[in-house]
Design a protein around this motif. Structure first.
Motif, short mmCIF file in Angstrom:
data_model
loop_
_atom_site.label_atom_id
_atom_site.label_comp_id
_atom_site.label_asym_id
_atom_site.label_seq_id
_atom_site.Cartn_x
_atom_site.Cartn_y
_atom_site.Cartn_z
N LYS A 101 -3.24 -8.26 9.38
CA LYS A 101 -4.21 -8.53 8.31
C LYS A 101 -5.43 -9.62 9.00
O LYS A 101 -6.81 -9.27 8.86
N ASP A 102 -4.95 -10.65 9.87
CA ASP A 102 -5.89 -11.70 10.20
C ASP A 102 -5.98 -11.30 11.58
O ASP A 102 -6.54 -12.45 12.23
N PHE A 114 -6.67 -0.52 3.98
CA PHE A 114 -6.87 -0.91 5.37
C PHE A 114 -8.20 -0.64 6.06
O PHE A 114 -8.76 0.70 5.79
N TYR A 151 1.23 -5.01 7.11
CA TYR A 151 -0.14 -5.45 6.99
C TYR A 151 -0.32 -6.73 6.99
O TYR A 151 -1.28 -7.51 7.53
N ASN A 152 0.80 -7.59 6.44
CA ASN A 152 0.72 -8.96 6.50
C ASN A 152 0.71 -9.73 7.94
O ASN A 152 -0.01 -10.46 8.16
N LYS A 196 -12.24 -6.59 12.17
CA LYS A 196 -11.60 -6.49 13.36
C LYS A 196 -12.06 -5.85 14.49
O LYS A 196 -13.08 -4.90 14.45
N VAL A 202 -2.29 0.55 0.73
CA VAL A 202 -3.05 -0.85 1.39
C VAL A 202 -4.41 -0.26 1.79
O VAL A 202 -4.42 0.57 2.66
#
Length: 257
Positions: A86-87, A114, A82-83, A119, A112
């Motif tokens: 995530k962006d 999500f 996820y890290n 996005k 998480v």
């Protein structure tokens, strides 16, 4: 040709125990991240799926139960995965219909939260099928003039997908080198959830796409038959579908207040 980016984009591919988005698990994930400044980073993980890998699936990707027995579970890897994404926007080959929905299920199971709200996704397979109607290996041969070695390895498939998109931009002048435009071009039918159980009508309202309430506005059903919400939440539906349905219910409740 290089991608014109306003934010990072992560190309990724999954190898799994099967093709059931709600029940199957990841056994390998590879992510290739491209930054607006041209920097790139990649990471590939083998994953212990915690359920048996069927022999018929191993025959496709070559990953056995023994190979992943001592690898981390997805629950353990979820923070790292996820890290990394995530962006970023997301891209893959058949990713809108398989990889993103299955990844979402795994992340939600791992706790998480999500979603795709900030996005967009680019499905390179959809661009390919709209333009040429081929498979991943044929796409690499057609666009890049080389064979796909080590097919059904997550890393090989991920890198092939990235190279194909760059070659597609070179080949088709009508394809705009802009991730949002590529996302719109590579999107088939827009749904509220990944599984396609909640879609949109012509006015942009969420409607059910299955069962006895197919074609009916979700808000209407939640108001007239509250038990339908509870049935879905307690039944074997994808977690992301349940998440979307809960969000619609909460929105409706907040609108009333």
């Amino acid at each position: 040709m290089e991608l014109k980016l306003n934010k990072p984009i992560c190309f990724f591919d999954l190898e799994t125990t099967g093709i059931d988005i709600g029940k199957d698990r990841i056994v390998e994930i590879s992510i290739f991240k491209v930054f607006p400044n041209g920097n790139k980073e990649s990471k590939t993980w083998l994953v212990n799926p915690t359920i048996p890998i069927p022999a018929v699936t191993t025959a496709v990707h070559g990953i056995t139960n023994e190979k992943v027995a001592n690898e981390p579970t997805f629950n353990e890897l979820a923070p790292q995965v996820y890290n990394m994404i995530k962006d970023s926007d997301l891209a893959g080959f058949n990713s809108d219909r398989f990889d993103i929905p299955l990844l979402a299920e795994e992340l939600l199971r791992a706790g998480v939260d999500f979603d795709m709200k900030n996005k967009v996704s680019v499905d390179v397979q959809t661009i390919f099928h709209k333009k040429e109607e081929r498979t991943l290996g044929a796409a690499l041969k057609f666009y890049c003039g080389k064979g796909l070695e080590n097919a059904h390895s997550a890393e090989a498939d991920t890198m092939a997908t990235y190279e194909i998109l760059l070659a597609q931009l070179d080949r088709y002048p009508d394809l705009e080198n802009d991730i949002k435009s590529l996302s719109e071009f590579s999107t088939r039918k827009k749904n509220a959830d990944f599984a396609g159980m909640i879609s949109f009508d012509k006015d942009g309202n969420e409607i059910f796409s299955f069962g006895k309430h197919k074609g009916t506005k979700v808000e209407t059903v939640l108001e007239s038959e509250p038990g339908y919400f509870s049935w879905i939440q307690n039944a074997d539906f994808p977690l992301y579908t349940k998440k979307v349905l809960t969000a619609i219910k909460l929105r409706k409740m907040n609108t009333k207040n």
